[in-house]
Design an enzyme around this catalytic site. Structure first.
Site: not given
Lengths: 342, 332
Positions: B64, B133
């Protein structure tokens, strides 16, 4: 700095003894390289002196002792090629062709500085010359360089991107992620680790599991090259080879340029982590002295010409300092200007 | 419905926007984890890779930080990347590039460059994916000058805001609520934009202003329908853009209703509600208030796994109804 196809230095010198790189560069190229190395040295000294005299504030990270690395790496690059630089980035900026007066104006926080006084020492960038900027975050520029290389590939351009970083950055995740992506996508990027022995106070021995940072290249399936960072010819030769490879579409290279910073990390450094003897041993291997001796020995420059280069640099620095002092400061009412595009 | 307006899901609308952007401008390309043949974790990119090829719908390694940096570098040098985070939570891995680089490069370089970068963040709870999440981190990024942050609540706005983001010269962060991906709504064909920085009044009312974001807009509209049966007339403002924030729209509404409730999914304290409340406290609308300003936000906890706990951690329709009654009727 573009290489010249005419006026080869070899034509006027002892061809048999010439390092290959001097066959590729003209006498003018070599003189310009020497000029830039002196310019970096004097820029750093002037910045330090201006700080001592209270003319500039903040901090700075000086690259005295690393001039051959900055200039040698930039030799194959034109304005169409990019670099990303580091907190110790003044040399890279000059190597890539920036004007000293606008760099000094930036240092002084003035409107005529490259970043209109908003960036300062750690963010000097001359975008018009392909310098995407110094960076205050260790390793911050490495993925950005990979992005620029991806951009060049997508646009079908012949440009390469050089990412300068220090030994400290090789332990950042960004380094590993970026090298991996550059290799997977075969991008035209050259990673240049200027290993000056210390990430602030922590030596590479204490911080890095491999003896050479170039060893890490094998993990990313790219060539890892070690050069003496204080030897201009060695640095330039490695840079040409890596840039040629990148332009041929064969992907990235990791160059480890082993060098040393003579000054401390920043203004706050008291040199408690290294010895006077160690610093002196590297001062004896001054990259400018080595380059001048080699050029003189090979008959590529005369002592008189060297003096002329030094004198030119003194004038450029003096004029730059005057320009910086005379430049206006930004207006406090403009503090939020340039946050967004108008 | 106009002939050129169809019912599309929020995810389809985003996909259509990306396709239009890529058709119109060859500089536009997509980057992200598993956005190619997999189609994206939420099937937002879907089959785009088959239409535009792997060079324009690029799968990245699970990197990322590096991926975000690559997008920044590409944006700086002539491209228009649209970067998908698989989950907005993973932005925490890339905060360096988003906050230190993308947001600041233009300013640090004295305005000599722009960073035309779009990042998409699937956000929010309700999927049983637990604490790492399910977060709503939009207020984190909205705190950073140099970024623009939007939160579309409808398929129409999801498409229009994405196209506005691609056209914008500065980095735009789009927070998409995962529970909205399958929601359908009218979406015009072709190119259009929804302006960044403009709120939208979803329901007119006289008694109370609810300022809501993303899925909370829909919950607030449901609550408003219930409250209407009790004679409480609620105005619902969809904030749509956090930075820049359309404070004039909030101020005008509160001057009319004299009451403000702010509903959002991110953690309640130090979040969107504080900023909306301050906009009123610092404006002439303060003098119009007939009740204290109230916030409904996420619980002061990580998002839990257990479905009942997960629901309890974010505002639900009954919470909004109860808060509105309290503000309008001064019920305990």
């Amino acid at each position: 700095m573009a290489q010249s196809t005419t006026n080869k230095a070899a034509a006027s010198a002892h061809a048999a003894n010439l390092p290959d790189i001097y066959r590729r560069l003209s006498a003018d190229d070599l003189r310009e390289a020497l000029r830039k190395m002196h310019l970096i040295r004097r820029f750093e000294e002037s910045a330090e002196e201006s700080y001592m005299r209270g003319l500039i504030h903040g901090t700075m990270h000086l690259s005295i002792g690393q001039e051959a690395s900055a200039v040698g790496i930039c030799m194959p690059l034109s304005d169409a090629d990019y670099i990303t630089s580091t907190h110790r980035g003044h040399g890279h900026c000059i190597g890539k062709g920036a004007e000293v007066k606008k760099m000094l104006a930036e240092f002084f926080g003035k409107e005529d500085g490259y970043c209109r006084g908003r960036g300062g020492s750690m963010h000097i960038a001359d975008v018009s010359k392909g310098n995407l900027g110094a960076n205050g975050i260790v390793g911050g520029g490495i993925p950005i360089a990979v992005g620029a290389a991806l951009s060049m590939k997508k646009q079908g351009k012949d440009s390469v991107v050089v990412s300068f970083f220090g030994d400290g950055a090789n332990n950042e995740g960004a380094f590993h992620e970026a090298l991996n992506m550059a290799a997977v996508w075969k991008l035209p990027v050259v990673f240049v680790c200027e290993n000056n022995g210390y990430g602030m106070s922590t030596s590479t021995k204490r911080s890095t599991a491999v003896p050479n940072i170039a060893d890490r290249a094998s993990a990313y399936a790219m060539p890892g090259v070690i050069v003496d960072g204080n030897n201009f010819a060695e640095v330039a030769a490695a840079s040409f080879e890596a840039c040629d490879r990148a332009r041929r579409g064969e992907g990235p290279t990791l160059i480890e340029s082993k060098t040393y910073r003579i000054r401390g990390h920043s203004r706050s450094d008291r040199n408690r982590y290294r010895t006077k003897e160690e610093i002196e041993s590297w001062q004896a291997r001054d990259p400018i002295g080595i380059f001048e001796k080699e050029l003189t020995d090979l008959g590529l420059i005369t002592p008189e010409e060297i003096e002329k280069v030094r004198a030119e640099v003194e004038v450029e620095i003096a004029e730059g300092l005057e320009f910086a002092k005379a430049s206006p400061s930004p207006s406090p009412s403009d503090v939020t200007r340039y946050v967004y595009t108008d | 419905m106009d002939a050129n307006v169809r019912e599309l899901s929020y995810a389809q609308a985003i996909q259509e926007a990306m396709a239009i952007a890529m058709e119109q401008d060859e500089r536009v390309f997509l980057m992200g984890e598993d956005i190619g043949v997999y189609g994206g974790a939420f099937q937002v990119t879907g089959d785009l890779v088959h239409r535009f090829g792997e060079d324009r719908v690029m799968d990245t390694p699970i990197s990322e930080l590096g991926g975000a940096g690559v997008a920044v570098g590409a944006a700086l040098t002539g491209m228009r990347p649209i970067f998908e985070f698989q989950f907005s939570d993973f932005a925490t891995l890339a905060m360096e590039q988003i906050v230190n680089q993308a947001a600041k490069i233009r300013y640090m370089l004295g305005g000599n460059v722009s960073v035309p970068l779009v990042m998409r963040f699937p956000a929010g709870s309700g999927t049983g994916a637990a604490a790492q999440h399910s977060q709503s981190l939009e207020a984190w990024l909205a705190h950073v000058p140099g970024l623009k942050v939007v939160q579309p609540s409808t398929p129409h706005d999801a498409k229009g805001l994405l196209l506005a983001a691609v056209a914008d010269p500065d980095p735009v962060m789009i927070f998409e609520h995962k529970l909205l991906y399958k929601m359908k709504g009218p979406v015009p064909e072709g190119y259009y934009t929804v302006p960044i920085g403009k709120a939208e009044t979803r329901r007119q009312g006289r008694d109370l202003t609810i300022v809501a974001t993303a899925i909370m807009v829909h919950k607030s509209l449901d609550a408003a329908a219930q409250l209407a049966e009790e004679g409480i007339d609620v105005e619902v403002i969809d904030l749509r853009s956090l930075r820049p924030m359309d404070t004039p729209a909030i101020i005008e509404s509160v001057k009319k209703t004299s009451r403000l409730l702010c509903v959002y999914e991110g953690v309640k304290t130090l979040g969107i509600g504080a900023e909306v409340s301050a906009a009123i406290a610092e404006s002439e609308a303060f003098d119009y208030l007939d009740a204290p300003v109230m916030r409904l936000g996420g619980a002061e906890s990580p998002l839990p796994y257990n479905p009942d706990l997960e629901k309890a951690a974010v505002p639900q329709v009954p919470d909004i109804v109860a808060a509105a009654r309290k503000l309008v009727r001064k019920e305990a």
